[in-house]
Design an enzyme around this catalytic site. Structure first.
Site, PDB file in Angstrom:
ATOM      1  CB  SER A 255     -16.526  -6.779 -65.723  1.00 30.30           C
ATOM      2  OG  SER A 255     -15.430  -6.772 -66.614  1.00 30.30           O
ATOM      3  CE  LYS A 256     -15.179  -0.183 -60.142  1.00 26.07           C
ATOM      4  NZ  LYS A 256     -15.178  -0.240 -58.711  1.00 26.07           N
ATOM      5  NE  ARG A 257     -11.500  -8.118 -63.659  1.00 30.28           N
ATOM      6  CZ  ARG A 257     -12.107  -9.244 -63.992  1.00 30.28           C
ATOM      7  NH1 ARG A 257     -11.736  -9.921 -65.038  1.00 30.28           N
ATOM      8  NH2 ARG A 257     -13.102  -9.705 -63.273  1.00 30.28           N
ATOM      9  N   GLY A 259     -13.499  -1.385 -68.593  1.00 29.50           N
ATOM     10  CA  GLY A 259     -13.707   0.040 -68.836  1.00 29.50           C
ATOM     11  C   GLY A 259     -14.570   0.641 -67.757  1.00 29.50           C
TER      12      GLY A 259
END
Ligand code: GLU
Length: 485
Positions: A255-257, A259
């Site tokens: 997920s974006k969170r 990295g």
């Protein structure tokens, strides 16, 4: 149905950036097509008007171009099965939705959002799976016509038959079965007249003559709906291959969170396209040997969907880093030169003039020591500017009371040299040390410090040759004035 020349597609929704998972999907489709002498098609799935992002399609095409995944048919290129933007195919979806309504495989639904949430709430309370209750399926032709005439908003829904096993054979996952009772009467055409993903996807895959649908596992649960649609139309189904999920090292979904997920971010960080392609190729595929280093043409030769794994693929940044260093090292010097010039142009040295010859020498000296192009500058700034400071610990360790005296002798000896090469510098330094009755190290360390400001780097004599005699002597003298102990 394995056609002789497969046709596959990459069908992204233009979100504004290319997700690394999307790149993996694009690459596997590309590799499969090239391996099988087939066609790789780009189709833009832009039917969600709420998620419209200005410039997203151009950006996507640019990233694919940069990374070298050239498509055979698609937007800006054309082909026999276009248009390749779904927003330009609305009439087609409408026509085929009507055909499904005619055949009673789909129906108009006029239910208000309020009614839909009431139904859902009731079902939830009863512990049932929330699903549309087919209320509008029983409307008479007359009721439907009147509703439409009076301007009531409506959607078109798929009439999912009850108690049916919906099955298909997935190239990666094997036999997959779903119970139709668990499938909602999926909306096919939304109230704004746009098709949903399912409708547009199936219609396009059919008319674009797609033979293999290769996409991420997150779409697996959509596939039974697609299978129902193919059957409702009476169309032949493509083969399906669902690629394993991408996972963070802790095995949570990438997920974006955690990295970067945008290919553009990796590009901006200086990862080479060769390394990125190599890296994503290994996210779920191997050729059955231990080979991990690949160029695109080798991957094309070895790729097969049969060797794609089912289990999630861990996104290991350390491996990407390693592959970047490997690819960088193997890049031909002329490519490195171009990349280094690009890097310099974006740096504080942009106004300096460096000859190709000079930069190629820097490249040769530093090649084995860098993992990114920018490290040619970061790790050896002394090739581009005189040292402003001298590494403090190294000064403490190797700059002694008698160092200036020793260096002065060395400067004298260096001055007498005529276009010295590596060996000349080395011989003279050894001879001077001998004359002064000190070990070579007493000169080598201070000379490295004086000329580079640092205590480590490539071979000292390589540095001196690259800097040239005049600059070497200047820096030695400069250090005599500036290094304080
Ligand atoms: N538009 C979908 C996506 O954004 C396509 C999924 C598919 O390949 O069917 O990934």
């Amino acid at each position: 149905m394995i056609s002789e020349h497969p046709r596959v597609r990459f069908a992204p929704s233009p979100t504004g950036y290319l997700h690394v998972g999307g790149l993996r999907t694009a690459l596997y489709n590309y590799l499969f097509a090239k391996n099988q002498n087939g066609k790789f098609i780009l189709r833009i799935e832009d039917t969600d008007r709420n998620r419209f992002v200005e410039g997203a399609v151009e950006n996507l095409i640019n990233v694919l171009k940069w990374i070298g995944l050239d498509y055979d048919e698609g937007p800006a290129k054309g082909g026999n099965y276009g248009p390749y933007m779904q927003s330009e195919r609305l009439d087609i979806y409408k026509k085929y939705a009507e055909e499904l309504i005619e055949k009673k495989h789909a129906y108009y639904c006029f239910c208000s959002p309020e009614r839909l949430s009431e139904v859902k709430e009731e079902q939830k309370q009863k512990g049932l799976q929330p699903k549309y209750d087919k209320h509008c399926l029983s409307l008479s032709r007359e009721e439907i016509e009147n509703n439409i005439k009076s301007g009531m908003p409506y959607v078109v829904r798929l009439n999912v038959p009850p108690d049916l096993k919906v099955a298909f054979d997935d190239i990666v996952r094997g036999h997959v079965e779903f119970d139709s009772n668990g499938i909602d009467d999926q909306v096919l055409i939304k109230s704004d007249g746009y098709p949903t993903y399912h409708m547009a996807n199936v219609v396009d895959d059919h008319f674009m003559k797609i033979t293999h649908v290769v996409r991420g596992e997150e779409w697996l649960s959509s596939t039974p709906k697609h299978v129902l649609l193919y059957d409702a139309f009476g169309w032949e189904k493509p083969q399906f291959a669902h690629l394993p999920l991408l996972l963070n090292p802790d095995r949570s979904k990438l997920s974006k969170r955690q990295g970067d997920v945008a290919v553009e971010d990796y590009r901006a960080k200086g990862y080479l396209k060769e390394a990125l392609l190599n890296f994503v190729a290994l996210l779920g595929w191997n050729a059955g040997d231990d080979v991990e280093f690949y160029y695109l043409d080798e991957m094309i030769k070895k790729f097969s969907l049969e060797r794609v794994n089912k289990s999630g693929a861990v996104f290991d940044l350390a491996k990407l880093h390693w592959l970047n260093a490997e690819h960088l090292r193997k890049l031909p010097d002329r490519d490195l030169l171009r990349l280094l010039r690009e890097e310099l142009a974006a740096s504080k040295f942009k106004n300096n003039d460096y000859s190709d010859e000079y930069l190629l020498k820097v490249i040769t000296a530093m090649k084995e020591r860098v993992s990114f192009v920018r490290e040619y500058i970061e790790k050896s700034p002394y090739f581009f500017e005189r040292p402003e400071t001298y590494e403090e610990n190294a000064v403490k360790k190797s700059w002694k009371e008698n160092t200036p005296e020793l260096l002065k002798k060395l400067i004298e000896a260096f001055s007498k040299l005529d276009s010295p090469n590596k060996e000349d510098y080395e011989n003279v330094l050894h001879k001077t040390a001998e004359e002064l009755q000190v070990g070579n190290a007493k000169l080598i360390h201070p000379v490295r410090l004086a000329t580079s400001g640092l205590s480590a780097g490539p071979g000292l004599f390589d540095i001196l040759v690259i800097l040239g005699k005049e600059e070497t002597i200047f820096r030695l003298q400069d250090a005599l004035e500036r290094v304080k102990i």
